[in-house]
Design a protein around this motif. Structure first.
Motif, PDB file in Angstrom:
ATOM      1  N   ARG A 108      45.880   0.278  13.065  1.00  0.00           N
ATOM      2  CA  ARG A 108      46.014   1.016  11.784  1.00  0.00           C
ATOM      3  C   ARG A 108      45.590   0.142  10.598  1.00  0.00           C
ATOM      4  NH1 ARG A 108      52.065   2.843  13.752  1.00  0.00           N
ATOM      5  NH2 ARG A 108      51.347   3.626  15.754  1.00  0.00           N
ATOM      6  N   SER A 128      48.237   0.714  23.884  1.00  0.00           N
ATOM      7  CA  SER A 128      49.179   1.783  23.557  1.00  0.00           C
ATOM      8  C   SER A 128      50.184   1.952  24.685  1.00  0.00           C
ATOM      9  CB  SER A 128      48.395   3.085  23.353  1.00  0.00           C
ATOM     10  OG  SER A 128      49.224   4.200  23.548  1.00  0.00           O
ATOM     11  N   GLY A 129      51.440   1.862  24.318  1.00  0.00           N
ATOM     12  CA  GLY A 129      52.506   2.049  25.306  1.00  0.00           C
ATOM     13  C   GLY A 129      52.413   3.433  25.914  1.00  0.00           C
ATOM     14  N   LEU A 130      52.060   4.377  25.074  1.00  0.00           N
ATOM     15  CA  LEU A 130      51.959   5.763  25.534  1.00  0.00           C
ATOM     16  C   LEU A 130      50.918   5.891  26.633  1.00  0.00           C
ATOM     17  CD1 LEU A 130      51.626   8.712  23.059  1.00  0.00           C
ATOM     18  CD2 LEU A 130      50.108   8.523  24.985  1.00  0.00           C
ATOM     19  N   ARG A 174      46.187   9.427  20.941  1.00  0.00           N
ATOM     20  CA  ARG A 174      45.375   8.328  21.475  1.00  0.00           C
ATOM     21  C   ARG A 174      44.810   8.720  22.828  1.00  0.00           C
ATOM     22  NH1 ARG A 174      43.108   5.537  18.580  1.00  0.00           N
ATOM     23  NH2 ARG A 174      44.908   4.814  17.386  1.00  0.00           N
ATOM     24  N   TYR A 195      46.484  11.263  10.637  1.00  0.00           N
ATOM     25  CA  TYR A 195      46.896  10.102  11.433  1.00  0.00           C
ATOM     26  C   TYR A 195      47.401   8.966  10.555  1.00  0.00           C
ATOM     27  CZ  TYR A 195      46.417   5.921  14.339  1.00  0.00           C
ATOM     28  OH  TYR A 195      46.647   4.733  14.971  1.00  0.00           O
ATOM     29  N   ASP A 222      54.506  12.433  21.481  1.00  0.00           N
ATOM     30  CA  ASP A 222      54.705  11.667  20.264  1.00  0.00           C
ATOM     31  C   ASP A 222      54.667  12.391  18.927  1.00  0.00           C
ATOM     32  OD1 ASP A 222      55.631   9.254  19.661  1.00  0.00           O
ATOM     33  OD2 ASP A 222      53.848   8.139  20.165  1.00  0.00           O
TER      34      ASP A 222
END
Ligand code: F6P
Length: 760
Positions: free
Chosen positions: A586, A298-300, A279, A359, A414
């Motif tokens: 998604r 997104s937490g990332l 991402r 993905y 990830d």
């Protein structure tokens, strides 16, 4: 299956093992030398003995000639045979004698004379003829001595010597030589080991001396010349340990972008930082108003972006926005954040088919349900796996292309890139690769159903450091490797050696950037605005849920808890509303489409059951929200519900806490999140237990302000200290330590090799 040491190696055993490294090659060399020398010595001694026999035979023939010249003309056969027999009896080495006449007939011979030997036909010369013959009875030395008296040829005396004694002596000599060489090998080995041991001890005590002097900050006295080349590195290593100690000792000093920058400057000075994630942190899209830039849910991204702002570098990610190609330069790069560029975003492209396989397919229909216990079956397809491998390779190539040095620090993010660490390690062996796995790691049995489990583990073990949110996930990973790979695992150190590489497996609980209080909107204003916009009265109780629309987030269970709470606590009907922000995610996957339908249906049912014209119990907002909008909801809410069925960390919980600088609001938190391991003052629930969650919700809504304040205050001080800069700082400090250690041990290895070579 990991190979575990059967016993702890003791010092003497280790010395013995190290000594064998010298003794064995030495013994081999001495052995080979002996193997070449023994035949040479053997041949030489044989030649000496033959020459000795030649001389002996000549002397004996000379001694016998006198009496024979008397007996032959007399034809005295009895005297001749007596003479021959006596000579053989008296000389222990003389095997046999024979006498031939001038016509080549044998006229006398002793008993043992070999039948195979004949008289020479005629006189050929007056010279002695000697030869070594191999006969069935063994090797014999034969001398033909012509008997010539006053130029008249009378016949030939044949002397036969047994050479058995020569072979016996040769064998004895051979044994002596071999014994001598063996003794020599032992003596040389012992001397070598002794000298090596002494110089090793001297070397070690010199290193210890430096460490002691440095530890008490005494100036370095003249180090021995042996150790001098390492002094700088040892000091640097000590300095690094001191820094680390100071960092730990100075816990009250909060982690901030400045502190992270200082750390990078001090510990990884000049080192390149590359981040890889699927991402991207900024997505450009075409809108009616032109190109707009969005931040993904997104937490990332929430976690890593502030780190990149602090340390610059390059972030490599999938360019997924429809205007992404229009905003990059010819190298696919764009400087971000758009308003105040601080680092480079390098976009990597992929086709719809590739995205589908890599993905949606392998990452999100395979690995995602595999790692989350949410009772959704993983789907594994070979075609998805092929795309996953190909895209990992594409990103690995991008890392290699973007790297300006051969030892960058690469932060891989990830489950989308499980194979990338080993791929990058193959091209950049000196790189420091930190892989952070943002989702849970399952137990070995669950992970074992993945058809490509070995490939995934091998890919991850290309990392220098492999990070998870919790010690429990680290343990699961070590056990999984133990189960499926032939690797050496040190549980105490949490390291795995595989294929010559060492991977450190560590927990690094991820967090968020602590917000600047001065930039926060006014709480009262947020409360009033949000309620007004939602059409709710000013004193209405408000719950907030913020998630991607994902089946792991426990959204259905959360709504059921709201329903049960309203059922059990009728006083809350008309007084409480849950706003659920659900970022679409998604959505091309069937599982997610079904999930969305179920969520919508449930909300409709609950709203019909308890709602009215003026009251909506659950407001569902399935749309993207920018972070400052979400922040306003956090500040306006009375309770935040995080009910994930399984979650690596869950940053919404921490964002809610960070937003509440009024020390108010209650967090209801699932026990199956990583965050529950840190935020003990939240109301911890099992989201599968709907009644329990309903009671916790009611308790939160009715919690006295004082209690709210105590709980929130304690959680805020924890999240403030354990923020995202600490997360990154600890990983980078560990990376710097391992980098330094690798450099020093490479030097020590080469230095000790050189010293030992000199000794040997
Ligand atoms: O939880 C794992 C994770 O990668 C998070 O870091 C992030 O919030 C989420 O998944 C993003 O999902 P996606 O990139 O598929 O939208």
């Amino acid at each position: 299956m990991a190979i575990k040491p059967l016993f702890q190696e003791t010092m003497p055993f280790r010395s013995f093992r190290l000594s064998l490294r010298f003794i064995l090659p030495l013994a081999l060399v001495v052995g080979l030398f002996a193997y070449a020398v023994v035949p040479l010595v053997d041949g030489m001694t044989q030649r000496w003995f033959v020459r000795d026999l030649d001389a002996r035979s000549q002397m004996l023939a000379g001694a016998l000639q006198g009496p024979l010249f008397d007996y032959l003309p007399q034809g005295s056969q009895s005297k001749i045979i007596q003479l021959l027999d006596r000579s053989v009896q008296q000389d222990g080495r003389l095997f046999a004698l024979a006498l031939c006449d001038a016509d080549g007939a044998m006229i006398q011979k002793t008993v043992m004379f070999p039948a195979a030997l004949r008289c020479p036909a005629t006189q050929t010369s007056n010279e002695l003829r000697q030869a070594v013959m191999k006969l069935p009875q063994g090797s014999l030395h034969v001398t033909e001595s012509p008997l010539v008296l006053d130029s008249q040829y009378l016949g030939n005396l044949i002397l036969v010597h047994d050479m058995g004694f020569i072979e016996k002596r040769s064998a004895e000599t051979r044994q002596y030589i071999i014994a001598l060489f063996a003794l020599l090998a032992v003596v040389i080995s012992l001397i070598t080991v002794f000298i090596a041991h002494m110089s090793w001890r001297g070397w070690i005590s010199a290193v210890k001396g430096i460490l002691r002097r440095e530890a008490v900050a005494r100036p370095q006295s003249n180090p021995s010349s042996e150790i001098r080349p390492l002094v700088g590195d040892l000091r640097a290593l000590l300095h690094e340990l001191n820094v680390e100690r100071r960092v730990q000792a100075s816990a009250p000093q909060p982690w901030s972008p400045e502190r992270l920058r200082t750390l990078l400057h001090d510990e990884l000075a000049g080192d390149e930082i590359l981040v890889v994630s699927n991402r991207e942190p900024y997505i450009h899209t075409h809108t009616a108003k032109g190109i707009e830039v969005k931040r993904p849910a997104s937490g990332l991204v929430t976690a890593v972006e502030p780190v990149m702002r602090a340390c610059s570098g390059t972030w490599i990610a999938h360019g997924s926005g429809d205007a992404d190609r229009d905003t990059v330069d010819r190298n696919d790069r764009v400087a971000v954040p758009p308003k105040r560029p601080a680092y480079t975003l390098r976009r990597v492209w992929m086709s719809k088919d590739e995205e589908q396989g890599y993905y949606y397919g392998f990452a999100n229909e395979g690995l995602w349900p595999l790692c989350h216990i949410a009772h959704v079956r993983p789907v594994f397809r070979s075609s998805d796996w092929d795309q996953y491998v190909a895209i990992n390779q594409r990103f690995a190539d991008a890392v290699v292309n973007e790297a300006h040095t051969d030892d960058p620090v690469v932060l891989v993010q990830d489950y989308h890139f499980a194979l990338l660490p080993a791929m990058v390690r193959g091209k950049l062996p000196k790189a420091t690769i930190i892989m952070f796995w943002h989702i849970p790691w399952p137990n070995p049995e669950s992970f074992g159903i993945c058809p490509w489990r070995e490939e995934i583990l091998e890919g991850l073990l290309g990392s220098t450091i492999l990070g998870f949110h919790t010690p429990f996930h680290c343990k699961n990973f070590l056990e999984t490797v133990d189960r499926y790979l032939e690797a050496r695992i040190e549980y105490e150190d949490s390291t795995i050696s595989y294929g010559g590489d060492l991977t450190q497996v560590e927990p690094y609980p991820i967090s968020i950037a602590w917000p600047d209080a001065a930039e926060q909107p006014d709480i009262a204003e947020c409360r009033a605005d949000i309620r007004k916009n939602l059409g709710l009265p000013a004193n209405h109780l408000l719950g907030i849920g913020v998630d991607r629309l994902d089946y792991t987030k426990g959204i259905i269970e959360r709504f059921q808890a709201v329903e049960t709470m309203l059922e059990r606590q009728p006083s809350m009907v008309g007084r409480f509303t849950l706003v659920q922000i659900a970022a679409p995610s998604r959505s091309s996957l069937e599982e997610y489409q079904n999930f969305e339908s179920r969520v919508r249906l449930l909300v409709d049912r609950i709203n019909q059951r308890f709602g009215s014209d003026r009251y909506v119990p659950i407001i569902l907002k399935i749309e993207h929200h920018e972070s400052d909008q979400v922040n306003r909801y956090y500040r306006a809410a009375d309770v935040c519900l995080v009910t994930s069925l399984h979650d690596g960390m869950n940053l919404v919980a921490k964002e809610f806490i960070a937003a509440r600088d009024d020390d108010r609001g209650v967090l209801v938190l699932s026990q199956f999140t990583g965050a529950a391991r840190e935020l003990h003052e939240a109301l911890i629930v099992n989201p599968y237990h709907i009644e329990q969650s309903a009671d916790a919700l009611y308790r939160a809504l009715t919690m006295p302000e004082m209690e709210q304040c105590e709980r929130m205050h304690s959680m805020r001080s924890l999240v403030k200290d354990f923020n995202i800069y600490r997360w990154a700082g600890h990983m980078l400090l560990d990376a710097a330590r391992l980098r330094r250690r690798a450099q020093v041990s490479a030097k020590i290895r080469s230095h000790s090799r050189k010293s030992l070579r000199r000794v040997v």
